[in-house]
Motif scaffolding. Structure first.
Motif, mmCIF file in Angstrom:
data_model
loop_
_atom_site.group_PDB
_atom_site.id
_atom_site.type_symbol
_atom_site.label_atom_id
_atom_site.label_comp_id
_atom_site.label_asym_id
_atom_site.label_seq_id
_atom_site.Cartn_x
_atom_site.Cartn_y
_atom_site.Cartn_z
ATOM 1 N N UNK A 188 0.880 -1.334 0.031
ATOM 2 C CA UNK A 188 -0.119 0.256 -0.020
ATOM 3 C C UNK A 188 0.685 1.176 0.180
ATOM 4 N N UNK A 189 1.734 1.292 0.850
ATOM 5 C CA UNK A 189 2.630 2.440 1.125
ATOM 6 C C UNK A 189 3.681 2.596 -0.208
ATOM 7 N N UNK A 190 3.913 1.666 -0.912
ATOM 8 C CA UNK A 190 4.783 2.000 -2.324
ATOM 9 C C UNK A 190 3.959 2.475 -3.220
ATOM 10 N N UNK A 191 2.967 2.064 -3.429
ATOM 11 C CA UNK A 191 1.984 2.536 -4.395
ATOM 12 C C UNK A 191 1.351 4.000 -4.186
ATOM 13 N N UNK A 192 1.244 4.221 -2.601
ATOM 14 C CA UNK A 192 0.717 5.691 -2.473
ATOM 15 C C UNK A 192 1.570 6.703 -2.721
ATOM 16 N N UNK A 193 3.061 6.088 -2.278
ATOM 17 C CA UNK A 193 4.251 6.679 -2.531
ATOM 18 C C UNK A 193 4.715 7.055 -3.997
ATOM 19 N N UNK A 194 4.279 6.398 -4.973
ATOM 20 C CA UNK A 194 4.485 6.418 -6.126
ATOM 21 C C UNK A 194 5.844 5.739 -6.573
ATOM 22 N N UNK A 195 6.087 4.656 -5.621
ATOM 23 C CA UNK A 195 7.237 3.871 -5.996
ATOM 24 C C UNK A 195 7.914 3.264 -4.654
#
Length: 353
Positions: A302-309
């Motif tokens: 979730x965090x990686x997709x939200x952060x854009x990478x």
């Protein structure tokens, strides 16, 4: 065979996948041999040490900046055309997603890229964690978690319809990016010498940074000759992991750079571990570690997709083109990881750094 001949022979989509495969193999071999890992570097730093893991991360980061900025100066690549720079970035996504990703990579004992590398060496813990990461990333991209991602990402967006170029915003000349990379590399070498790191490991650490440049330059070159639009991108593992998962689950999926990247990393890491006799099947130590790893993988998805990478996509690839949100996400990943190590591992049962 040049790139145009390759495209004429096999088509644009297979050519993009082949370039992803090449980038992935270089990354996989170099990451496996250098033991590159952002999570390990942050844990080491949080425990007051500037050891070999910090040195390897600094060298990878700096060489990526040097290779990419050098490629720009030679006209082999234009950062402003890359996907991360051409679309708006999310400041709120970088902060919240970066913190969550940092928490997750400490719990999972490896960032998404490191899990993929370890999975290819026989680490079954990383196989399970990687699958959970990919599923949650896909859910965050277009599934049940997508509305939450959209809401959080929309809280604060970069202005001007594109991401922030830190060098341009600060009014610095283009060469300043190259100079910055060289300065960080000198620090990395100093830390490496202090820790007596062997030349081979340093070469492979710089190879991870080189793989990032290969991805940028190859997709940029393909975009110049392709009839259909080609995203200019490089190594990252949040979106590609989700896309690769769906490629094998959906018979209408098409080939692209992402689809070659993930198998390429797996192949490169597998070959490196097999040839050096480091391939070894490993599992979870106990049920508690399994719960911890799966929870961490979900946080990273979730965090990686939200952060854009991920730690690679933002921390090395996006940072190498001085994308504002990538640098902010990287900072928040460090903060989230260090806080988690202090609160979870340093106050409890220590995990290997």
């Amino acid at each position: 065979m040049d790139l145009l001949t390759l495209v004429e022979s096999i088509g644009e989509a297979p050519a993009a996948a082949l370039l992803g495969l090449l980038t992935g193999v270089i990354f996989g071999v170099a990451a496996q041999r250098s033991r590159f890992c952002l999570r390990a570097a942050t844990v080491e730093f949080a425990r007051g040490r500037m050891g070999d893991k910090v040195a390897v991360w600094l060298l990878t980061f700096s060489t990526a900046v040097i290779w990419v900025q050098g490629a720009q100066m030679l006209g082999l690549f234009r950062a402003e055309d890359s996907r991360i720079m051409a679309i708006p970035g999310s400041w709120s996504g970088a902060v919240i997603g970066g913190l969550l990703f940092g928490v997750g990579m400490v719990l999972a004992r490896g960032c998404s890229g490191r899990l993929l590398v370890l999975a290819a060496t026989g680490n079954l813990r990383s196989v399970i964690s990687g699958l959970v990461f990919a599923v949650v990333a896909q859910m965050t991209l277009s599934g049940w978690l997508a509305p939450a991602r959209d809401t959080l990402a929309a809280l604060s967006i970069t202005s001007g319809g594109h991401n922030m170029d830190l060098l341009a915003t600060l009014g610095l000349p283009q060469i300043s990016g190259l100079i910055f990379g060289i300065l960080v590399a000198l620090i990395a070498f100093a830390v490496s010498i202090h820790n007596k790191i062997g030349l081979s490991r340093l070469v492979f650490a710089s190879g991870v940074g080189f793989a990032v440049a290969v991805g940028w330059v190859s997709t940029f070159s393909l975009a110049q000759i392709a009839f259909d639009p080609v995203p200019i991108e490089s190594a990252t593992f949040t979106g590609p992991s989700a896309n690769t998962l769906m490629f094998f689950l959906n018979n209408t999926a098409v080939l692209e750079f992402d689809i070659g990247l993930v198998p390429g990393v797996f192949l490169g890491s597998f070959l490196a571990s097999w040839l050096t006799k480091e391939f070894k099947f490993q599992g979870f130590e106990d049920e508690a570690n399994m719960r911890r790893a799966i929870t961490g993988a979900a946080f990273m998805g979730f965090g990686g997709m939200l952060a854009g990478g991920c730690a690679i996509g933002n921390g090395v690839t996006g940072s190498s083109v001085f994308a504002g949100t990538a640098w902010l996400a990287l900072l928040c990943m460090w903060i989230g990881a260090m806080i988690t190590d202090v609160l979870v591992d340093q106050r409890g049962v220590r995990q290997p750094a």
